[in-house]
Design an enzyme around this catalytic site. Structure first.
Site, PDB file in Angstrom:
ATOM      1  N   ASP A   9     -11.035  -0.819  10.993  1.00 19.46           N
ATOM      2  CA  ASP A   9     -11.763  -1.528   9.945  1.00 19.46           C
ATOM      3  C   ASP A   9     -10.893  -1.579   8.685  1.00 19.46           C
ATOM      4  O   ASP A   9      -9.948  -0.796   8.546  1.00 19.46           O
ATOM      5  CB  ASP A   9     -13.072  -0.787   9.660  1.00 19.46           C
ATOM      6  CG  ASP A   9     -13.842  -1.395   8.507  1.00 19.46           C
ATOM      7  OD1 ASP A   9     -14.153  -2.599   8.578  1.00 19.46           O
ATOM      8  OD2 ASP A   9     -14.112  -0.679   7.523  1.00 19.46           O
ATOM      9  N   ASP A  11     -12.283  -2.737   4.890  1.00 24.29           N
ATOM     10  CA  ASP A  11     -12.966  -2.362   3.650  1.00 24.29           C
ATOM     11  C   ASP A  11     -13.760  -1.074   3.841  1.00 24.29           C
ATOM     12  O   ASP A  11     -14.649  -0.987   4.683  1.00 24.29           O
ATOM     13  CB  ASP A  11     -13.896  -3.492   3.195  1.00 24.29           C
ATOM     14  CG  ASP A  11     -14.152  -3.455   1.695  1.00 24.29           C
ATOM     15  OD1 ASP A  11     -13.816  -2.442   1.058  1.00 24.29           O
ATOM     16  OD2 ASP A  11     -14.686  -4.434   1.164  1.00 24.29           O
TER      17      ASP A  11
END
Length: 254
Positions: A9, A11
């Protein structure tokens, strides 16, 4: 266990809004040094892979190629192509999503689209919601790019795409077909791009509801890092534990 590749991932994991997470950069550097393949798998639809790559370089001193970035926008296009209902689409979203869709041969249709695609749109208006609602009521296939209720930023948790999609689900009494994490659509396509089996890969992220459930729901090992959405105090109440939980990516040896 040693993993042959990583799904990561962005953010809340590699950065937090406009704030760098230094351990995230060091983690990516270790993967590059050891030639371990990785793919950034992000539910963010607002930017193109090129824009994401440039932001990683310019703001966080992380150098990667476009090919290492797989967005929910790209997964949505892959889904629509597989679905094969037609090429007319109405989109609520920003430039990254629109470019991915319209550069792939789909055309805009506000009256009778085959698909209505809804994502994060910071210029959302009532009229956009109305057009989407009417099209879905006429029979357009309703797609939600990702279920994220919130986005972790340096201001705090802001409304995410899931919040917008939920409003249209309410107005149409129709459930969206979700594409992004934790859905199988995005994870299967991501594994195809890495050319690895799910048993050889670890999903790394900060959000239990999306990143970690993406791994759990699709039989992929998970690494929850407590730098974004899910907090340490949440761990005892999680229905299924991640494979590993760490405070910082500096703690993880690749």
């Amino acid at each position: 266990m040693t993993y042959k590749g990583y799904l990561i991932d962005l953010d809340g994991t590699i950065y937090l809004g406009n704030q760098s997470i230094d351990a995230g950069k060091r983690f990516v550097d270790r993967l590059k040094e050891k030639n371990i393949p990785f793919l950034f798998v992000t539910n963010n639809t607002t930017k193109t892979p090129e824009a994401v790559k440039n932001r990683l370089h310019d703001s966080f001193d992380i150098d990667v190629s476009d090919e290492t970035i797989y967005t929910a926008s790209l997964a949505t296009v892959d889904y629509m192509k597989d679905k094969g209902l037609g090429n007319r689409v109405y989109v609520i979203g920003e430039e990254g999503l629109k470019e991915a869709i319209f550069s792939s041969g789909f055309i805009l249709d506000e009256e009778n689209p085959d698909y209505v695609v809804v994502a994060l749109d910071t210029d959302l208006t009532y009229e956009k919601l109305a057009v989407a609602t009417l099209a879905i009521q006429k029979g357009a296939h309703f797609i939600g790019t990702n279920p994220d209720k919130n986005i972790p930023t340096d201001r705090g948790l802001m409304p995410g795409a899931g919040s917008l999609i939920a409003s249209i689900e309410t107005s149409t009494q129709t459930s969206a077909a979700y594409i992004g994490k934790p859905e199988a659509v995005m994870m299967e396509k991501a594994l195809d791009r890495l050319k690895l089996n799910k048993n050889d890969v670890m999903m790394v992220g900060d959000n239990y509801e999306t990143d970690i459930r993406a791994g759990i729901d699709n039989d992929i090992d998970t690494l929850l890092v407590l730098t974004g959405f899910t907090k340490k105090e949440d761990i005892p109440t999680l229905p299924i534990s991640p494979t590993q939980v760490i405070n910082s990516l500096d703690e993880w040896q690749v």
